[in-house]
Design a protein around this motif. Structure first.
Motif, PDB file in Angstrom:
ATOM      1  N   ALA A  17       0.862  -1.236  -0.102  1.00  0.00           N
ATOM      2  CA  ALA A  17       0.187  -0.067  -0.046  1.00  0.00           C
ATOM      3  C   ALA A  17       0.984   1.360   0.106  1.00  0.00           C
ATOM      4  CB  ALA A  17      -0.960  -0.010   1.143  1.00  0.00           C
ATOM      5  N   LYS A  18       2.060   1.095   0.448  1.00  0.00           N
ATOM      6  CA  LYS A  18       3.085   2.348   0.549  1.00  0.00           C
ATOM      7  C   LYS A  18       4.077   2.144  -0.401  1.00  0.00           C
ATOM      8  CE  LYS A  18       2.207   3.446   5.424  1.00  0.00           C
ATOM      9  NZ  LYS A  18       3.096   3.337   7.123  1.00  0.00           N
ATOM     10  N   CYS A  19       4.131   1.278  -1.205  1.00  0.00           N
ATOM     11  CA  CYS A  19       4.970   0.812  -2.205  1.00  0.00           C
ATOM     12  C   CYS A  19       6.555   1.003  -1.599  1.00  0.00           C
ATOM     13  CB  CYS A  19       4.802   1.874  -3.500  1.00  0.00           C
ATOM     14  SG  CYS A  19       3.399   1.640  -4.347  1.00  0.00           S
ATOM     15  N   THR A  20       6.648   0.284  -0.709  1.00  0.00           N
ATOM     16  CA  THR A  20       7.870   0.411   0.102  1.00  0.00           C
ATOM     17  C   THR A  20       8.254  -1.006   0.598  1.00  0.00           C
ATOM     18  OG1 THR A  20       7.443   2.716   0.719  1.00  0.00           O
ATOM     19  CG2 THR A  20       9.184   1.492   2.116  1.00  0.00           C
ATOM     20  N   ALA A  21       9.578  -1.112   0.205  1.00  0.00           N
ATOM     21  CA  ALA A  21      10.195  -2.483   1.003  1.00  0.00           C
ATOM     22  C   ALA A  21      11.128  -2.063   2.086  1.00  0.00           C
ATOM     23  CB  ALA A  21      10.895  -3.283   0.107  1.00  0.00           C
ATOM     24  N   TYR A  22      11.502  -3.173   3.240  1.00  0.00           N
ATOM     25  CA  TYR A  22      12.081  -2.640   4.082  1.00  0.00           C
ATOM     26  C   TYR A  22      13.368  -3.764   4.500  1.00  0.00           C
ATOM     27  CZ  TYR A  22       8.107   0.235   5.182  1.00  0.00           C
ATOM     28  OH  TYR A  22       7.274   1.400   5.063  1.00  0.00           O
ATOM     29  N   LEU A  23      14.284  -3.414   5.115  1.00  0.00           N
ATOM     30  CA  LEU A  23      15.189  -4.522   5.664  1.00  0.00           C
ATOM     31  C   LEU A  23      15.734  -4.217   7.223  1.00  0.00           C
ATOM     32  CD1 LEU A  23      17.000  -6.856   4.600  1.00  0.00           C
ATOM     33  CD2 LEU A  23      18.802  -5.325   4.395  1.00  0.00           C
ATOM     34  N   GLN A  24      15.075  -4.678   8.015  1.00  0.00           N
ATOM     35  CA  GLN A  24      15.277  -4.651   9.547  1.00  0.00           C
ATOM     36  C   GLN A  24      16.767  -5.598   9.735  1.00  0.00           C
ATOM     37  OE1 GLN A  24      14.122  -2.472  11.619  1.00  0.00           O
ATOM     38  NE2 GLN A  24      15.567  -3.176  13.112  1.00  0.00           N
ATOM     39  N   MET A  25      17.490  -4.622  10.138  1.00  0.00           N
ATOM     40  CA  MET A  25      19.009  -5.153  10.389  1.00  0.00           C
ATOM     41  C   MET A  25      19.292  -5.133  11.812  1.00  0.00           C
ATOM     42  SD  MET A  25      21.121  -3.857   7.067  1.00  0.00           S
ATOM     43  CE  MET A  25      21.242  -2.242   7.753  1.00  0.00           C
ATOM     44  N   ASN A  26      19.315  -6.194  12.565  1.00  0.00           N
ATOM     45  CA  ASN A  26      19.712  -6.296  14.066  1.00  0.00           C
ATOM     46  C   ASN A  26      21.118  -6.882  13.993  1.00  0.00           C
ATOM     47  OD1 ASN A  26      17.217  -5.239  14.370  1.00  0.00           O
ATOM     48  ND2 ASN A  26      16.413  -6.988  14.699  1.00  0.00           N
ATOM     49  N   SER A  27      21.582  -6.964  15.439  1.00  0.00           N
ATOM     50  CA  SER A  27      22.708  -7.534  15.778  1.00  0.00           C
ATOM     51  C   SER A  27      24.028  -7.306  14.487  1.00  0.00           C
ATOM     52  CB  SER A  27      22.600  -9.118  15.920  1.00  0.00           C
ATOM     53  OG  SER A  27      21.896  -9.102  16.959  1.00  0.00           O
ATOM     54  N   LEU A  28      24.008  -6.136  14.218  1.00  0.00           N
ATOM     55  CA  LEU A  28      24.939  -5.752  13.051  1.00  0.00           C
ATOM     56  C   LEU A  28      26.387  -6.174  13.587  1.00  0.00           C
ATOM     57  CD1 LEU A  28      23.067  -2.620  11.803  1.00  0.00           C
ATOM     58  CD2 LEU A  28      23.895  -4.592  10.383  1.00  0.00           C
ATOM     59  N   LYS A  29      27.131  -6.559  12.458  1.00  0.00           N
ATOM     60  CA  LYS A  29      28.535  -6.706  12.634  1.00  0.00           C
ATOM     61  C   LYS A  29      29.698  -5.888  11.656  1.00  0.00           C
ATOM     62  CE  LYS A  29      27.436 -11.679  13.256  1.00  0.00           C
ATOM     63  NZ  LYS A  29      27.451 -12.853  12.861  1.00  0.00           N
ATOM     64  N   PRO A  30      30.601  -5.653  12.041  1.00  0.00           N
ATOM     65  CA  PRO A  30      31.526  -5.124  11.257  1.00  0.00           C
ATOM     66  C   PRO A  30      31.321  -5.481   9.616  1.00  0.00           C
ATOM     67  CG  PRO A  30      32.550  -4.978  13.299  1.00  0.00           C
ATOM     68  CD  PRO A  30      31.479  -6.052  13.084  1.00  0.00           C
ATOM     69  N   GLU A  31      31.326  -6.897   9.437  1.00  0.00           N
ATOM     70  CA  GLU A  31      31.272  -7.308   8.291  1.00  0.00           C
ATOM     71  C   GLU A  31      30.057  -6.892   7.391  1.00  0.00           C
ATOM     72  OE1 GLU A  31      31.984  -8.900  11.128  1.00  0.00           O
ATOM     73  OE2 GLU A  31      31.420 -10.966  11.205  1.00  0.00           O
ATOM     74  N   ASP A  32      29.326  -6.501   7.969  1.00  0.00           N
ATOM     75  CA  ASP A  32      27.742  -5.881   7.482  1.00  0.00           C
ATOM     76  C   ASP A  32      27.882  -4.800   6.711  1.00  0.00           C
ATOM     77  OD1 ASP A  32      26.175  -7.398  10.273  1.00  0.00           O
ATOM     78  OD2 ASP A  32      26.302  -8.256   8.102  1.00  0.00           O
ATOM     79  N   THR A  33      29.361  -3.991   6.810  1.00  0.00           N
ATOM     80  CA  THR A  33      29.401  -2.861   6.449  1.00  0.00           C
ATOM     81  C   THR A  33      29.589  -2.696   4.769  1.00  0.00           C
ATOM     82  OG1 THR A  33      30.917  -1.972   8.200  1.00  0.00           O
ATOM     83  CG2 THR A  33      31.464  -0.890   6.173  1.00  0.00           C
ATOM     84  N   ALA A  34      28.696  -2.088   4.266  1.00  0.00           N
ATOM     85  CA  ALA A  34      28.666  -2.000   2.875  1.00  0.00           C
ATOM     86  C   ALA A  34      27.763  -0.981   2.160  1.00  0.00           C
ATOM     87  CB  ALA A  34      27.914  -3.473   2.541  1.00  0.00           C
ATOM     88  N   VAL A  35      27.592  -0.806   1.031  1.00  0.00           N
ATOM     89  CA  VAL A  35      26.483  -0.068   0.328  1.00  0.00           C
ATOM     90  C   VAL A  35      25.404  -1.167  -0.007  1.00  0.00           C
ATOM     91  CG1 VAL A  35      25.829   1.511  -1.647  1.00  0.00           C
ATOM     92  CG2 VAL A  35      28.132   1.727  -0.769  1.00  0.00           C
ATOM     93  N   TYR A  36      24.188  -0.731   0.360  1.00  0.00           N
ATOM     94  CA  TYR A  36      23.023  -1.615   0.511  1.00  0.00           C
ATOM     95  C   TYR A  36      22.123  -1.078  -0.731  1.00  0.00           C
ATOM     96  CZ  TYR A  36      24.417  -4.112   4.541  1.00  0.00           C
ATOM     97  OH  TYR A  36      24.811  -5.095   5.295  1.00  0.00           O
ATOM     98  N   TYR A  37      21.708  -1.880  -1.544  1.00  0.00           N
ATOM     99  CA  TYR A  37      20.942  -1.682  -2.664  1.00  0.00           C
ATOM    100  C   TYR A  37      19.836  -2.445  -2.794  1.00  0.00           C
ATOM    101  CZ  TYR A  37      25.308   0.156  -4.879  1.00  0.00           C
ATOM    102  OH  TYR A  37      26.697   0.883  -4.935  1.00  0.00           O
ATOM    103  N   CYS A  38      18.746  -1.514  -3.270  1.00  0.00           N
ATOM    104  CA  CYS A  38      17.216  -2.359  -3.338  1.00  0.00           C
ATOM    105  C   CYS A  38      17.225  -2.901  -4.794  1.00  0.00           C
ATOM    106  CB  CYS A  38      16.322  -1.701  -2.648  1.00  0.00           C
ATOM    107  SG  CYS A  38      15.656  -0.047  -3.274  1.00  0.00           S
ATOM    108  N   ALA A  39      16.281  -3.721  -5.117  1.00  0.00           N
ATOM    109  CA  ALA A  39      16.153  -3.770  -6.619  1.00  0.00           C
ATOM    110  C   ALA A  39      14.573  -4.318  -6.513  1.00  0.00           C
ATOM    111  CB  ALA A  39      17.172  -4.980  -6.922  1.00  0.00           C
ATOM    112  N   ALA A  40      14.136  -4.444  -7.863  1.00  0.00           N
ATOM    113  CA  ALA A  40      12.711  -4.905  -8.113  1.00  0.00           C
ATOM    114  C   ALA A  40      13.077  -5.699  -9.495  1.00  0.00           C
ATOM    115  CB  ALA A  40      12.048  -3.616  -8.475  1.00  0.00           C
ATOM    116  N   GLY A  41      12.262  -6.711  -9.427  1.00  0.00           N
ATOM    117  CA  GLY A  41      12.277  -7.756 -10.646  1.00  0.00           C
ATOM    118  C   GLY A  41      10.789  -8.197 -11.012  1.00  0.00           C
ATOM    119  N   GLN A  42      10.547  -8.693 -12.120  1.00  0.00           N
ATOM    120  CA  GLN A  42       9.350  -9.042 -12.820  1.00  0.00           C
ATOM    121  C   GLN A  42       9.123 -10.628 -12.435  1.00  0.00           C
ATOM    122  OE1 GLN A  42       6.866  -6.453 -13.240  1.00  0.00           O
ATOM    123  NE2 GLN A  42       8.670  -5.461 -12.211  1.00  0.00           N
TER     124      GLN A  42
END
Length: 126
Positions: A74-99
């Protein structure tokens, strides 16, 4: 579909962040949504994906149990909840859509997604 990712930032190890991916266009509700990330000097890697209705989700082994992908059509939005983050999670995060409908073999492949957001940087300090 145009995608706008947001929510990145600097967080200490063990902390949490929630990324958002706002989509424009009517195709959001019929799109598989995915999150990928790319750390400095590394290849882009799959993080999570969710089906059009939100009924199916997939995660990479490195984030399963810590990250949760969701969507609000309804809001045309996707989410990524990230918990217990670690230094190795450091990155540029990209969202993507596919048909294509979500399956493990398709959803984990970056080339299966036609539309990409601009990326949001997540930095996890130790």
């Amino acid at each position: 579909v145009q995608l706008q990712a947001s929510g990145g930032g600097l967080v200490q190890a063990g902390g949490s962040l929630r990324l958002s991916c706002a989509a424009s266009g009517r195709a959001f509700g019929t799109s598989t949504m995915g999150w990928f990330r790319q750390a400095p000097g590394k290849e882009c890697e799959f993080v999570a994906a969710i089906s059009m209705t939100g009924g199916n989700t997939y995660y990479s082994g490195s984030v399963k149990g810590r990250f949760t992908i969701s969507r609000d059509n309804a809001k045309c939005t996707a989410y990524l909840q990230m918990n217990s983050l670690k230094p190795e999670d450091t990155a540029v995060y990209y969202c993507a859509a596919g048909q294509r409908p979500l399956t493990w073999s398709i959803g984990t492949l970056s080339r299966a997604y036609e539309y990409w957001g601009q990326g949001t940087l997540v930095t996890v300090s130790s």
